[in-house]
Enzyme design. Structure first.
Site, PDB file in Angstrom:
ATOM      1  N   HIS A   1      27.033 -78.032  18.549  1.00 15.90           N
ATOM      2  CA  HIS A   1      27.884 -78.290  19.713  1.00 15.90           C
ATOM      3  C   HIS A   1      28.948 -79.368  19.447  1.00 15.90           C
ATOM      4  CE1 HIS A   1      27.641 -77.909  24.375  1.00 15.90           C
ATOM      5  NE2 HIS A   1      28.879 -78.130  23.998  1.00 15.90           N
TER       6      HIS A   1
ATOM      7  N   ASP B   1      28.893 -67.381  27.287  1.00 18.47           N
ATOM      8  CA  ASP B   1      28.836 -68.621  26.501  1.00 18.47           C
ATOM      9  C   ASP B   1      28.040 -69.682  27.252  1.00 18.47           C
ATOM     10  OD1 ASP B   1      30.319 -70.260  24.174  1.00 18.47           O
ATOM     11  OD2 ASP B   1      30.320 -71.490  25.984  1.00 18.47           O
TER      12      ASP B   1
ATOM     13  N   TYR C   1      23.655 -77.326  28.809  1.00 22.31           N
ATOM     14  CA  TYR C   1      24.088 -76.907  30.152  1.00 22.31           C
ATOM     15  C   TYR C   1      22.893 -76.775  31.102  1.00 22.31           C
ATOM     16  CZ  TYR C   1      28.471 -75.480  27.804  1.00 22.31           C
ATOM     17  OH  TYR C   1      29.624 -75.427  27.060  1.00 22.31           O
TER      18      TYR C   1
ATOM     19  N   LYS D   1      24.412 -73.103  22.006  1.00 22.32           N
ATOM     20  CA  LYS D   1      24.815 -74.216  21.135  1.00 22.32           C
ATOM     21  C   LYS D   1      23.701 -75.242  21.026  1.00 22.32           C
ATOM     22  CE  LYS D   1      29.310 -73.649  23.366  1.00 22.32           C
ATOM     23  NZ  LYS D   1      29.021 -73.481  24.800  1.00 22.32           N
TER      24      LYS D   1
HETATM   25  N1  LIG Z   1      31.979 -76.335  23.197  1.00 20.91           N
HETATM   26  C1  LIG Z   1      32.229 -77.253  24.098  1.00 20.91           C
HETATM   27  O1  LIG Z   1      32.108 -78.461  23.843  1.00 20.91           O
HETATM   28  C2  LIG Z   1      32.627 -76.827  25.474  1.00 20.91           C
HETATM   29  C3  LIG Z   1      33.100 -77.781  26.409  1.00 20.91           C
HETATM   30  C4  LIG Z   1      33.490 -77.329  27.661  1.00 20.91           C
HETATM   31  C5  LIG Z   1      33.438 -75.972  27.980  1.00 20.91           C
HETATM   32  N2  LIG Z   1      32.949 -75.068  27.065  1.00 20.91           N
HETATM   33  C6  LIG Z   1      32.856 -73.614  27.371  1.00 20.91           C
HETATM   34  O2  LIG Z   1      34.122 -73.119  27.792  1.00 20.91           O
HETATM   35  C7  LIG Z   1      33.997 -72.532  29.098  1.00 20.91           C
HETATM   36  C8  LIG Z   1      35.278 -72.679  29.900  1.00 20.91           C
HETATM   37  O3  LIG Z   1      35.655 -74.043  30.049  1.00 20.91           O
HETATM   38  P1  LIG Z   1      35.536 -74.846  31.435  1.00 20.91           P
HETATM   39  O4  LIG Z   1      34.494 -74.247  32.279  1.00 20.91           O
HETATM   40  O5  LIG Z   1      35.389 -76.282  31.057  1.00 20.91           O
HETATM   41  O6  LIG Z   1      36.989 -74.724  32.082  1.00 20.91           O
HETATM   42  P2  LIG Z   1      38.060 -73.569  32.401  1.00 20.91           P
HETATM   43  O7  LIG Z   1      37.516 -72.233  32.137  1.00 20.91           O
HETATM   44  O8  LIG Z   1      39.341 -73.983  31.755  1.00 20.91           O
HETATM   45  O9  LIG Z   1      38.287 -73.773  33.959  1.00 20.91           O
HETATM   46  C9  LIG Z   1      37.282 -73.532  34.892  1.00 20.91           C
HETATM   47  C10 LIG Z   1      37.794 -74.016  36.245  1.00 20.91           C
HETATM   48  O10 LIG Z   1      38.930 -73.263  36.645  1.00 20.91           O
HETATM   49  C11 LIG Z   1      38.650 -72.566  37.876  1.00 20.91           C
HETATM   50  N3  LIG Z   1      39.223 -71.223  37.743  1.00 20.91           N
HETATM   51  C12 LIG Z   1      38.799 -70.247  36.884  1.00 20.91           C
HETATM   52  N4  LIG Z   1      39.577 -69.155  37.011  1.00 20.91           N
HETATM   53  C13 LIG Z   1      40.498 -69.424  37.961  1.00 20.91           C
HETATM   54  C14 LIG Z   1      41.553 -68.691  38.535  1.00 20.91           C
HETATM   55  N5  LIG Z   1      41.836 -67.450  38.160  1.00 20.91           N
HETATM   56  N6  LIG Z   1      42.311 -69.285  39.494  1.00 20.91           N
HETATM   57  C15 LIG Z   1      42.041 -70.550  39.887  1.00 20.91           C
HETATM   58  N7  LIG Z   1      41.045 -71.308  39.375  1.00 20.91           N
HETATM   59  C16 LIG Z   1      40.276 -70.752  38.415  1.00 20.91           C
HETATM   60  C17 LIG Z   1      37.139 -72.577  38.019  1.00 20.91           C
HETATM   61  O11 LIG Z   1      36.753 -72.623  39.380  1.00 20.91           O
HETATM   62  P3  LIG Z   1      35.703 -71.567  40.014  1.00 20.91           P
HETATM   63  O12 LIG Z   1      34.506 -71.512  39.101  1.00 20.91           O
HETATM   64  O13 LIG Z   1      35.400 -72.170  41.357  1.00 20.91           O
HETATM   65  O14 LIG Z   1      36.422 -70.268  40.097  1.00 20.91           O
HETATM   66  C18 LIG Z   1      36.763 -73.893  37.333  1.00 20.91           C
HETATM   67  O15 LIG Z   1      36.928 -74.975  38.208  1.00 20.91           O
HETATM   68  C19 LIG Z   1      32.795 -73.291  29.686  1.00 20.91           C
HETATM   69  O16 LIG Z   1      32.257 -72.670  30.815  1.00 20.91           O
HETATM   70  C20 LIG Z   1      31.868 -73.348  28.495  1.00 20.91           C
HETATM   71  O17 LIG Z   1      31.225 -72.106  28.319  1.00 20.91           O
HETATM   72  C21 LIG Z   1      32.554 -75.482  25.827  1.00 20.91           C
END
Ligand SMILES: NC(=O)c1ccc[n+]([C@@H]2O[C@H](COP(=O)([O-])OP(=O)(O)OC[C@H]3O[C@@H](n4cnc5c(N)ncnc54)[C@H](OP(=O)(O)O)[C@@H]3O)[C@@H](O)[C@H]2O)c1
Length: 272
Positions: free
Chosen positions: A107, A40, A45, A74
């Site tokens: 988005h 994704d 980004y 997106k």
């Molecule tokens: N459509 C939208 O508006 C929108 C907005 C935000 C995000 N997104 C999408 O959703 C995806 C996920 O959301 P996100 O990146 O915001 O947050 P997330 O997946 O909820 O959390 C990511 C964070 O958690 C840590 N983490 C991941 N797995 C872990 C584990 N097993 N143990 C401990 N820490 C862990 C990661 O650190 P490390 O990387 O250091 O492991 C990072 O700091 C994004 O990458 C993006 O593709 C979409």
């Protein structure tokens, strides 16, 4: 899982938000090697090139065909014209080095319902076979109700912030009624939920990590999700959530954490 147009989508994907372009290829490649089939990304980004390179390297390393992967990007911007939307799509494809996308999303809705032209362009991309499914992100009920008044193709997915602190029950119910799949972003609340005491206790009970409990909570409810990690061990652990289930007591405890609390912007007020 099957989308409303019968396309298959992996339940769990790897998100690449906040990963610098030059680091993205290695991370996406590692994701593919470690079993992720959905990647994704998004125009905003700034890492579509790195993502594309990672896809190429991941396919090479695993010997998989392109069709085994599900790639989402997106569209950024509000009030975009039909032509601008088509152009942005082509730029994303070019950066990714692909000749089709699996899913293309608007988005954010913006604050003035300015996505009608973009949706028309996305419908035409879909009809032309340039993208396997189209959808939206961060749309609330009223944004979708407006879109339903002119859409010829309904969104297959609405990607929204969703985790135990923001369970989005009413929106999820609405999406289900309209046969639109809910896909979670920031399922771990960007790491902020991992030391929550309730989650820690359930994790101990199942001999799993807090992250695994949270991701399982999504899957138990049929919610698709994208989780981000740059670390291979965490990528592996985050995928290792299909060999256990949460019981009713766990689910009630996790459901009770809902506070309508966001880690990202509020779609009602976010403009760009
Ligand atoms: N459509 C939208 O508006 C929108 C907005 C935000 C995000 N997104 C999408 O959703 C995806 C996920 O959301 P996100 O990146 O915001 O947050 P997330 O997946 O909820 O959390 C990511 C964070 O958690 C840590 N983490 C991941 N797995 C872990 C584990 N097993 N143990 C401990 N820490 C862990 C990661 O650190 P490390 O990387 O250091 O492991 C990072 O700091 C994004 O990458 C993006 O593709 C979409």
């Amino acid at each position: 899982m099957k989308l409303n147009n019968h396309i298959n989508i992996p339940e769990l994907g790897l998100g690449v938000f906040q990963i610098p372009n030059e680091e993205t290829a290695e991370i996406v490649k590692n994701g593919i090697i470690n079993g992720y089939r959905l990647i994704d990304t998004a125009q905003i980004y700034g890492n579509e090139e790195g993502t594309g390179q990672g896809i190429k390297e991941g396919l090479h390393a695993t010997n998989l065909p392109r069709e085994e992967l599900f790639i989402t990007s997106k569209l950024w911007g509000s009030n975009l014209s039909y032509e601008e939307t088509l152009q942005n799509f082509e730029t994303s494809l070019e950066k990714l080095g692909l000749d089709y996308l699996d899913l293309y999303l608007i988005h954010w809705p913006g604050t003035d319902y300015g996505y009608q032209e973009s949706w028309k362009a996305m419908e035409d991309l879909y009809k032309a076979g340039r993208v396997k499914a189209i959808g939206v992100s961060n749309f609330q009920k009223h944004h979708l109700e407006r879109l339903f008044t002119y859409a010829q193709t309904l969104p297959a997915v609405n990607q929204i912030e969703l985790h135990p602190k923001l369970a989005q029950k009413s929106l999820r119910h609405f999406l289900e009624k309209h046969n639109i799949k809910t896909q979670a972003w920031s399922p771990l609340m960007q790491g902020k939920l991992l030391d929550n005491e309730v989650i820690q206790k359930i994790a101990q009970k199942h001999n799993k990590s807090a992250a695994q409990i949270i991701l399982r909570w999504h899957l138990e409810q049929g919610i698709l999700l994208n989780v981000k990690s740059v670390k291979v061990e965490r990528m592996r652990a985050n995928r290792d959530v299909f060999d256990f289930s949460l019981d009713q007591e766990d689910m009630l405890l996790l459901d009770a954490l809902d506070e309508n609390l966001r880690v990202g912007p509020d779609p009602e007020t976010f403009n760009f």
